[in-house]
Design an enzyme around this catalytic site. Structure first.
Site, short mmCIF file in Angstrom:
data_model
loop_
_atom_site.label_atom_id
_atom_site.label_comp_id
_atom_site.label_asym_id
_atom_site.label_seq_id
_atom_site.Cartn_x
_atom_site.Cartn_y
_atom_site.Cartn_z
N ASP A 25 0.99 -1.31 0.03
CA ASP A 25 -0.15 -0.03 -0.08
C ASP A 25 1.01 1.29 0.02
O ASP A 25 0.35 2.52 -0.17
CB ASP A 25 -0.83 0.02 1.20
CG ASP A 25 -0.49 -0.07 2.55
OD1 ASP A 25 1.09 -0.26 2.57
OD2 ASP A 25 -1.20 -0.01 3.44
N ASP A 64 -0.91 -6.09 0.01
CA ASP A 64 -1.27 -5.66 1.11
C ASP A 64 -2.68 -5.50 1.21
O ASP A 64 -3.42 -5.00 0.13
CB ASP A 64 -0.72 -4.14 1.24
CG ASP A 64 0.53 -4.11 2.21
OD1 ASP A 64 0.51 -4.83 3.12
OD2 ASP A 64 1.22 -2.98 2.12
N GLU A 95 -1.49 -5.56 8.44
CA GLU A 95 -0.77 -4.78 9.45
C GLU A 95 -1.50 -5.25 10.82
O GLU A 95 -2.56 -5.20 10.93
CB GLU A 95 -0.77 -3.39 9.49
CG GLU A 95 0.05 -3.19 8.14
CD GLU A 95 0.36 -1.57 8.08
OE1 GLU A 95 -0.07 -0.97 8.97
OE2 GLU A 95 1.01 -1.14 6.84
N GLU A 162 8.85 -4.23 11.00
CA GLU A 162 9.25 -3.04 10.30
C GLU A 162 9.81 -1.93 11.45
O GLU A 162 9.12 -1.83 12.52
CB GLU A 162 8.34 -2.38 9.55
CG GLU A 162 8.57 -0.88 9.06
CD GLU A 162 7.61 -0.50 8.10
OE1 GLU A 162 6.72 -0.90 7.60
OE2 GLU A 162 7.88 0.63 7.44
O1 KIV Z 1 3.46 -1.11 1.57
C1 KIV Z 1 4.64 -1.22 1.79
O2 KIV Z 1 5.55 -1.15 0.77
C2 KIV Z 1 5.26 -2.07 2.92
C3 KIV Z 1 6.55 -2.29 2.96
C4 KIV Z 1 6.98 -0.96 3.81
C5 KIV Z 1 6.83 -3.35 3.81
O3 KIV Z 1 4.18 -2.55 3.61
#
Ligand code: KIV
Length: 263
Positions: A25, A64, A95, A162
């Site tokens: 995302d 994501d 997440e 992260e």
């Molecule tokens: O959206 C993304 O690129 C991520 C990375 C920062 C791991 O979640």
């Protein structure tokens, strides 16, 4: 693992031999120009997952789950994830820790593999008060390790961690039997992920400490487009070799033979 958001990016990542492509995302920030990831929707993600999948990369495609697509109910979560799978992803990333367990279970029950994302979770930007390194205090570290274990027990196939100190990346990795993928989480995670535009040096405004630019794509692209514009203005482009030539007899047919009009 590297992110990609379109077919050319997926082709490059695939040819470079990465194991996994994350359609993150982060597309909201690096491609669409938003200042956080909360603006990204399932239709946005579907659009970009399709573009990546259309390149048929030789890498697993991880999509994501954008903010609010997995917060309302397990049913809603499964329907949203299904759109990403139908768009071409093989698995999804979510997440947040144990409060997401019912959603994760629903996804796994629907045969959708889930990667958990812990530590600095950009979708929690407002709750965290910004993009802040996590796991600075003893209790926070213990909580993170416990959350990672809970996600493993809940069925996650991997944990992305992260924005934590190196030691926290190490402790989480040691505590789990599933792989960890780090971003700003030190060298001891089982794998690493970076944002495509950071790796190739296309994002040249902001460089977090954990980013290494492996190329200078921004400067290279500015040079290429400047040369193009210059050669158009100077009449150097296109050259004879870059033009189509009329077939024999066309100039005569048009009554232009012998005139000053170029073939
Ligand atoms: O959206 C993304 O690129 C991520 C990375 C920062 C791991 O979640």
């Amino acid at each position: 693992m590297v992110t990609a958001y379109d077919a050319p990016g997926a082709r490059v990542a695939s040819e470079a031999g990465v194991d996994m492509i994350l359609v993150g995302d982060s597309v909201g920030m690096v491609v669409l120009g938003h200042s956080d990831t909360m603006q990204v929707t399932i239709p946005d993600m579907v659009h970009h997952v399709k573009a990546v999948a259309n390149a048929r990369p030789d890498a697993v495609i991880l999509a994501d789950m954008p903010w609010i697509s997995f917060h309302v109910s397990p049913e809603d979560t499964v329907r949203n994830a299904a759109e990403l799978i139908r768009a071409g992803a093989q698995c999804v990333k979510m997440e947040g820790g144990s409060k997401r367990l019912p959603m994760m279970k629903a996804l796994i029950d629907a045969e959708i593999p889930v990667m958990s994302h812990l530590g600095l979770t950009p979708q929690s930007f407002n709750m965290m008060g910004g993009f802040k390194i996590q796991g600075r205090e003893k209790e926070a570290v213990e909580h993170l390790v416990a959350e990672a274990k809970a996600m493993e027990e809940g069925g996650a196939f991997a944990v992305l961690i992260e924005g934590v100190p190196n030691i926290v990346g190490t402790l989480v990795t040691d505590a789990l039997s599933i792989p960890t993928i780090g971003i700003g989480a030190g060298v001891n995670c089982d794998g690493q992920v970076l944002v495509y535009h950071d790796v190739i040096g296309l994002e040249n405004r902001f460089k977090p400490k954990f980013v290494r630019r492996f190329g200078s794509a921004y400067e290279d692209q500015v040079a290429a487009i400047s040369n193009y514009a210059k050669e158009v203005r100077e009449g150097i482009f296109p050259s004879v070799d870059e033009m189509y030539v009329a077939k024999d007899g066309l100039l005569e047919a048009l009554g232009l033979y012998g005139s000053s009009v170029d073939e």
